[in-house]
Motif scaffolding. Structure first.
Motif, PDB file in Angstrom:
ATOM      1  N   ARG A 116       0.569  -0.757   0.206  1.00 49.51           N
ATOM      2  CA  ARG A 116       0.253  -0.060  -0.080  1.00 49.51           C
ATOM      3  C   ARG A 116       1.325   1.656  -0.084  1.00 49.51           C
ATOM      4  O   ARG A 116       2.277   1.131   0.689  1.00 49.51           O
ATOM      5  CB  ARG A 116      -1.008   0.100   1.448  1.00 49.51           C
ATOM      6  CG  ARG A 116      -1.867  -1.359   1.004  1.00 49.51           C
ATOM      7  CD  ARG A 116      -2.986  -1.261   2.704  1.00 49.51           C
ATOM      8  NE  ARG A 116      -3.792  -2.097   3.025  1.00 49.51           N
ATOM      9  CZ  ARG A 116      -4.766  -1.670   2.416  1.00 49.51           C
ATOM     10  NH1 ARG A 116      -5.266  -1.140   2.732  1.00 49.51           N
ATOM     11  NH2 ARG A 116      -5.853  -2.960   3.359  1.00 49.51           N
ATOM     12  N   PHE A 117       0.271   2.052  -0.965  1.00 52.58           N
ATOM     13  CA  PHE A 117       1.147   3.798  -0.767  1.00 52.58           C
ATOM     14  C   PHE A 117       1.414   4.165   0.739  1.00 52.58           C
ATOM     15  O   PHE A 117       2.328   5.101   0.938  1.00 52.58           O
ATOM     16  CB  PHE A 117       0.626   4.861  -1.324  1.00 52.58           C
ATOM     17  CG  PHE A 117       1.352   4.597  -3.196  1.00 52.58           C
ATOM     18  CD1 PHE A 117       2.647   4.262  -3.275  1.00 52.58           C
ATOM     19  CD2 PHE A 117      -0.441   5.143  -3.804  1.00 52.58           C
ATOM     20  CE1 PHE A 117       2.735   3.546  -4.772  1.00 52.58           C
ATOM     21  CE2 PHE A 117       0.018   3.869  -5.542  1.00 52.58           C
ATOM     22  CZ  PHE A 117       1.489   4.364  -6.103  1.00 52.58           C
ATOM     23  N   SER A 118      -0.099   4.211   1.359  1.00 47.50           N
ATOM     24  CA  SER A 118       0.416   4.444   2.947  1.00 47.50           C
ATOM     25  C   SER A 118       1.454   3.405   3.391  1.00 47.50           C
ATOM     26  O   SER A 118       2.251   4.601   4.857  1.00 47.50           O
ATOM     27  CB  SER A 118      -0.328   4.504   3.788  1.00 47.50           C
ATOM     28  OG  SER A 118      -1.307   2.528   3.724  1.00 47.50           O
ATOM     29  N   ILE A 156       6.891   3.655   5.844  1.00 46.62           N
ATOM     30  CA  ILE A 156       8.980   2.988   5.912  1.00 46.62           C
ATOM     31  C   ILE A 156       9.665   4.387   5.484  1.00 46.62           C
ATOM     32  O   ILE A 156      10.565   4.585   6.170  1.00 46.62           O
ATOM     33  CB  ILE A 156       8.451   2.084   4.594  1.00 46.62           C
ATOM     34  CG1 ILE A 156       7.389   1.002   5.596  1.00 46.62           C
ATOM     35  CG2 ILE A 156      10.265   1.763   4.787  1.00 46.62           C
ATOM     36  CD1 ILE A 156       7.706  -0.690   4.692  1.00 46.62           C
ATOM     37  N   CYS A 157       9.161   5.602   4.656  1.00 50.80           N
ATOM     38  CA  CYS A 157      10.198   6.247   3.566  1.00 50.80           C
ATOM     39  C   CYS A 157       9.926   7.008   5.382  1.00 50.80           C
ATOM     40  O   CYS A 157      11.222   7.741   5.397  1.00 50.80           O
ATOM     41  CB  CYS A 157       9.782   6.770   2.497  1.00 50.80           C
ATOM     42  SG  CYS A 157       9.439   5.846   1.127  1.00 50.80           S
ATOM     43  N   ALA A 158       8.877   7.813   5.494  1.00 45.95           N
ATOM     44  CA  ALA A 158       9.093   8.390   6.951  1.00 45.95           C
ATOM     45  C   ALA A 158       9.815   8.260   7.896  1.00 45.95           C
ATOM     46  O   ALA A 158      10.871   8.627   8.016  1.00 45.95           O
ATOM     47  CB  ALA A 158       7.536   9.499   7.352  1.00 45.95           C
ATOM     48  N   ALA A 159       9.820   6.841   8.363  1.00 50.23           N
ATOM     49  CA  ALA A 159      10.295   6.005   9.369  1.00 50.23           C
ATOM     50  C   ALA A 159      11.833   6.001   9.781  1.00 50.23           C
ATOM     51  O   ALA A 159      12.847   6.488  10.514  1.00 50.23           O
ATOM     52  CB  ALA A 159       9.721   4.813  10.000  1.00 50.23           C
ATOM     53  N   LEU A 160      12.257   5.736   8.217  1.00 50.87           N
ATOM     54  CA  LEU A 160      13.401   5.421   7.648  1.00 50.87           C
ATOM     55  C   LEU A 160      14.531   6.705   7.138  1.00 50.87           C
ATOM     56  O   LEU A 160      15.577   6.452   6.508  1.00 50.87           O
ATOM     57  CB  LEU A 160      13.156   4.472   6.773  1.00 50.87           C
ATOM     58  CG  LEU A 160      13.469   3.291   7.141  1.00 50.87           C
ATOM     59  CD1 LEU A 160      13.626   2.130   6.267  1.00 50.87           C
ATOM     60  CD2 LEU A 160      14.790   2.775   8.567  1.00 50.87           C
ATOM     61  N   GLU A 161      13.608   7.832   6.395  1.00 51.02           N
ATOM     62  CA  GLU A 161      14.095   9.333   5.878  1.00 51.02           C
ATOM     63  C   GLU A 161      14.947   9.016   4.678  1.00 51.02           C
ATOM     64  O   GLU A 161      15.781   8.927   4.599  1.00 51.02           O
ATOM     65  CB  GLU A 161      14.636   9.756   7.565  1.00 51.02           C
ATOM     66  CG  GLU A 161      14.067  10.374   8.485  1.00 51.02           C
ATOM     67  CD  GLU A 161      14.659  10.821   9.516  1.00 51.02           C
ATOM     68  OE1 GLU A 161      16.701  11.766   9.315  1.00 51.02           O
ATOM     69  OE2 GLU A 161      14.801  11.714  10.373  1.00 51.02           O
TER      70      GLU A 161
END
Length: 68
Positions: free
Chosen positions: A44-46, A51-56
């Motif tokens: 899912r895009f969400s 994941i991208c936000a958490a891993l920057e």
């Protein structure tokens, strides 16, 4: 499968354990494991966004296309 999931690489770069990421983004460790081992048929895009936000990082840091 021509889509590679480099989640392990990003976790190592960020010195984060799988269970920490799973807790941060609100999914089970089992579901995260399915993503890490490229056994998932979809994401899912969400979930990708979390994941991208958490891993920057960017989605391209996690997903890679390679011709077979």
């Amino acid at each position: 499968m021509p889509i590679l999931v480099n989640l392990d690489v990003m976790l190592a770069k960020r010195k984060m354990k799988s269970f920490e990421l799973a807790d941060k983004i609100g999914i089970t460790v089992a579901n995260l494991s399915i993503l890490k081992t490229s056994k998932a048929k979809a994401i899912r895009f969400s979930t990708l966004e979390a994941i991208c936000a958490a891993l920057e990082c960017q989605p391209s840091d996690i997903l890679e296309y390679k011709k077979e």
